[in-house]
Scaffold this motif. Structure first.
Motif, short mmCIF file in Angstrom:
data_model
loop_
_atom_site.label_atom_id
_atom_site.label_comp_id
_atom_site.label_asym_id
_atom_site.label_seq_id
_atom_site.Cartn_x
_atom_site.Cartn_y
_atom_site.Cartn_z
N LEU A 5 2.96 -74.74 30.79
CA LEU A 5 1.67 -74.31 31.33
C LEU A 5 1.87 -73.40 32.54
O LEU A 5 1.25 -72.34 32.64
CB LEU A 5 0.81 -75.52 31.71
N LEU A 9 0.67 -69.51 32.74
CA LEU A 9 -0.33 -69.06 33.71
C LEU A 9 0.18 -67.89 34.56
O LEU A 9 -0.60 -67.08 35.03
CB LEU A 9 -0.77 -70.21 34.61
N ALA A 15 -8.48 -66.04 34.04
CA ALA A 15 -8.49 -67.45 33.64
C ALA A 15 -8.95 -67.58 32.19
O ALA A 15 -9.90 -66.90 31.78
CB ALA A 15 -9.42 -68.25 34.54
N ILE A 42 -4.35 -79.51 32.58
CA ILE A 42 -4.51 -78.10 32.24
C ILE A 42 -5.68 -77.50 33.03
O ILE A 42 -5.57 -76.42 33.61
CB ILE A 42 -4.71 -77.91 30.73
N GLN A 43 -6.80 -78.21 33.07
CA GLN A 43 -7.99 -77.71 33.78
C GLN A 43 -7.72 -77.56 35.28
O GLN A 43 -8.07 -76.55 35.89
CB GLN A 43 -9.17 -78.64 33.53
N THR A 45 -4.79 -77.37 36.93
CA THR A 45 -3.76 -76.38 37.21
C THR A 45 -4.31 -74.97 37.07
O THR A 45 -4.04 -74.09 37.89
CB THR A 45 -2.54 -76.58 36.28
N THR A 46 -5.12 -74.75 36.06
CA THR A 46 -5.74 -73.44 35.86
C THR A 46 -6.70 -73.13 37.00
O THR A 46 -6.73 -72.00 37.50
CB THR A 46 -6.46 -73.38 34.50
N THR A 49 -4.79 -72.03 39.98
CA THR A 49 -4.20 -70.71 39.79
C THR A 49 -5.25 -69.61 39.90
O THR A 49 -4.99 -68.52 40.39
CB THR A 49 -3.50 -70.64 38.41
N LEU A 57 -12.50 -74.92 32.49
CA LEU A 57 -12.13 -74.74 31.09
C LEU A 57 -12.86 -75.75 30.22
O LEU A 57 -12.88 -76.94 30.53
CB LEU A 57 -10.63 -75.00 30.90
N VAL A 96 -4.14 -72.97 24.54
CA VAL A 96 -4.86 -72.36 25.64
C VAL A 96 -4.60 -70.87 25.43
O VAL A 96 -3.49 -70.40 25.70
CB VAL A 96 -4.37 -72.83 27.02
N VAL A 99 -2.07 -68.39 27.15
CA VAL A 99 -1.32 -69.17 28.13
C VAL A 99 -0.22 -69.99 27.47
O VAL A 99 0.96 -69.87 27.81
CB VAL A 99 -2.25 -70.10 28.95
#
Length: 127
Positions: A5, A9, A15, A42-43, A45-46, A49, A57, A96, A99
């Motif tokens: 991940l 990213l 995003a 995932i949500q 960390t995104t 970023t 997400l 994703v 990604v």
């Protein structure tokens, strides 16, 4: 998975909007908190970023067995009904877009019966 991940990213400038999962046709899939924890990872960390993106997400589960169990329905933002033959029964996918992706096949090793063992791969290559 977290490393894949992170690498994925780094390769994008916007995003992603959604997380897609294809549920394998296996009884009890998603019954633990691992699926929910993975989506949250995932949500979050995104979001770290891309803090300016502003929206979370959304997660979509493609499910082939009709109405999913409550624990699956509560884990995902949306359940999309798919045909039983659209994907192999033992295949699980997590995507994703742009990604990362993960593909897992649940297979019994060396015997026609028994508990299936997950074998798979993960990639952050956008192609």
């Amino acid at each position: 998975m977290q490393a894949v991940l992170g690498y994925g990213l780094r390769n994008i400038t916007e995003a992603p909007e959604s997380i897609y999962a294809v549920a394998p046709q296996a009884r009890g899939w998603g019954a633990t908190t691992q699926q929910r924890n993975l989506l949250t990872l995932i949500q979050e960390t995104t979001a770290r970023t891309f803090p300016a993106a502003g929206s979370e997400l959304k997660s979509v589960c493609m499910y082939a067995w009709g109405k999913p169990p409550q624990y699956t329905a509560k884990t995902f933002d949306k359940i999309q009904d798919i045909g039983v033959g659209d994907f192999p029964k033992s295949l699980e996918l997590l995507l994703v877009p742009g990604v990362m992706m993960v593909a897992i096949v649940y297979a019994t090793l060396g015997a026609p019966t028994g508990n299936p063992v997950p074998l798979g791969l993960a990639s952050f290559d956008p192609l």
